[in-house]
Design an enzyme around this catalytic site. Structure first.
Site, PDB file in Angstrom:
ATOM      1  N   TYR A 127      -6.218   6.464  18.889  1.00  0.00           N
ATOM      2  CA  TYR A 127      -4.773   5.626  20.115  1.00  0.00           C
ATOM      3  C   TYR A 127      -4.907   7.079  20.498  1.00  0.00           C
ATOM      4  CZ  TYR A 127       0.286   4.867  18.765  1.00  0.00           C
ATOM      5  OH  TYR A 127       1.223   4.096  19.468  1.00  0.00           O
ATOM      6  N   LYS A 182      -6.953 -18.446   1.236  1.00  0.00           N
ATOM      7  CA  LYS A 182      -7.593 -18.637   2.352  1.00  0.00           C
ATOM      8  C   LYS A 182      -8.437 -17.614   3.296  1.00  0.00           C
ATOM      9  CE  LYS A 182      -8.969 -23.348   4.463  1.00  0.00           C
ATOM     10  NZ  LYS A 182      -8.981 -24.362   3.822  1.00  0.00           N
TER      11      LYS A 182
END
Length: 490
Positions: A127, A182
């Site tokens: 970060y 899915k």
């Protein structure tokens, strides 16, 4: 006793088959004797369910407490099984659990980090301030997003909830369990990170606008459970707008798997695609894509059948997709009903609705007929009846031989496209994927009950990915410097 449905208190027979999708676990206490467990399993069997497990969880001098797990045909049948156990002398039903709902508690997928964030040093690189360098590199060269972000291996599973499985227009919230599933399949079989994107709109223009806006995050778009004919326009326009593959699985995944299965079924019966007559019940997204792929491969003839009947040249008021079918199918301009259409036909493919045909209809097909009854959970014709007359029978059910399931296609297709940094999905990729699936079975393994590989066959996704990657690399020089991403082992 057959499985039963309950209607206003009456018990009526049902021909639906028990399925793991309606699996229940019943905790019962039964008087302890040498035949206790046997009496429980017999009662469940006589009620038409299939016992899959019996686990003794507790006992004392007088009673045995056991969990009886069984597959039932539907919710009403599950209630009947429970009632059959309750009616037994010396049996107390303590708890009934629906195993499908238990599996979905809290959802089926989660996000995990690929990097450690345990020290200040790691945080500074993952970060701020280190991440700013990567941001600037992508700003200077946008193509680096494919290399330096999740875009390299991430797919959006997009739906508006307008055509959820065979259930219809349930909306985005009710579609979420399917899209979660899915995404889980993408990861399990293709090593692809996928995320559900369920949109609270069924406006074509708004869907296109939203998907275009979120596309920078993803390496591919998988459209799912969007009703026809809207799905055709959405896919076509997004393909024009985006520089990543757009793939409508209800169309292309189904068509790939059907072509693969049909290729092997024809090998079993000794027929050629160019010589056969095919009847397709259902001219929606799946049926249209199937017919287009069969025509691309040179099928002898196709008759398309839908709610308005057989599509023929004398029909008026057709939309562009059905008009295309009318112009390219049904050489003899047949205009009758579905049972009449399949008389003398070599192949029946159903992607429509349950119980449209009976065994006598299948008997009137050509010798060595092939039947793909793919409506779920109840096929267009009872597969048990179809097998009395057809040489090869396939369904979409996991509890029947020859399950034609899109999971054979889409994980490998996207794996190959992502590895090649493909910018579009093409018909050539579809054909290559279908042949790859068919060839996994191998000539020496083919028989009427084995025309497609198992969805758990570890060879399938790598074979499909390699075939798609080869096609993609023929049309682009933009390929990853790194090796293809690994595919999870079975």
């Amino acid at each position: 006793m057959k499985p039963t449905d309950s209607t206003k208190g009456d018990i009526v027979p049902t021909t639906r088959l028990p399925s793991a999708g309606y699996s229940i676990t019943v905790r019962v206490a039964v008087i302890a004797d040498s035949s206790a467990i046997g009496r429980l399993t017999m009662a469940v069997g006589e009620a038409g369910a299939i016992v899959t497990a019996v686990d003794v969880v507790d006992s004392d001098h007088l009673r045995v407490v056991a969990d009886v797990t069984c597959d039932t045909a539907d919710s009403a049948h599950a209630d009947q099984v429970v009632k059959a156990l309750e009616a037994m002398d010396g049996v107390e039903v303590r708890k009934v659990s629906d195993r499908t709902f238990l599996l979905h508690l809290g959802g089926k997928i989660e996000v995990t980090s690929k990097v450690n964030l345990k020290t200040r040093d790691e945080l500074s690189r993952a970060y701020t301030p280190g991440v700013a360098r990567v941001c600037q590199a992508i700003a200077d060269n946008p193509e680096d997003a494919r290399r330096l972000t999740i875009k390299r291996n991430t797919v959006a599973v997009v739906t508006d909830g307008s055509a959820v499985l065979g259930l219809g227009n349930l909306g985005p919230a009710a579609a979420l369990p399917v899209m979660e599933g899915k995404a889980a399949l993408f990861k399990r079989f293709g090593g692809v990170d996928a995320w559900p994107v369920c949109l609270d709109t069924q406006d074509t223009e708004e869907i296109i606008k939203i998907v275009k806006a979120i596309a920078p995050v993803y390496g591919g778009i998988n459209l799912e459970d969007i009703a026809a004919p809207r799905c055709f326009e959405i896919e076509a326009r997004l393909r024009e707008m985006l520089d990543i593959p757009v793939f409508h699985d209800d169309q292309h995944g189904t068509a790939i798997c059907v072509l693969a299965a049909l290729t092997n079924a024809l090998r079993v019966v000794g027929k050629k695609l160019a010589d056969v007559k095919v009847v397709v019940s259902g001219a929606g997204a799946a049926g249209t894509a199937i017919m287009k792929l069969l025509l691309r491969q040179g099928v002898g003839d196709v008759i398309a059948y839908d709610r308005r009947g057989a599509l023929h040249r004398d029909m008026a008021g057709l939309g562009p997709d059905w008009q295309w079918l009318v112009d390219n199918t049904n050489k003899d301009n047949y205009s009758g009903d579905l049972p009449g259409a399949i008389v003398g036909a070599d192949v029946f493919i159903g992607v429509s609705a349950p119980n449209l045909l009976v065994g006598d209809d299948i008997a009137r097909m050509a010798p060595n007929a092939i039947v793909f009854a793919l409506a779920n959970p109840d096929p267009e014709v009872d597969p048990r009846e179809a097998r009395k007359h057809a040489a090869v029978v396939a369904t979409g059910r996991s509890d029947q031989p020859n399950q034609i399931n899109n999971v054979l296609a889409f994980p490998g297709v996207f794996r190959g496209m992502l590895d090649a940094q493909a910018k579009e999905f093409t018909e050539e990729m579809a054909l290559a994927a279908a042949m790859a699936i068919a060839d996994v079975v191998g000539e020496e393994k083919l028989n009427p009950s084995v025309i497609v590989p198992s969805v758990f066959d570890a060879r399938v996704a790598p074979a499909v990915a390699a075939a798609v990657r080869a096609v993609a690399q023929q049309s682009t020089t933009s390929v990853l410097d790194a090796d293809p991403a690994p595919i999870p082992e079975a």
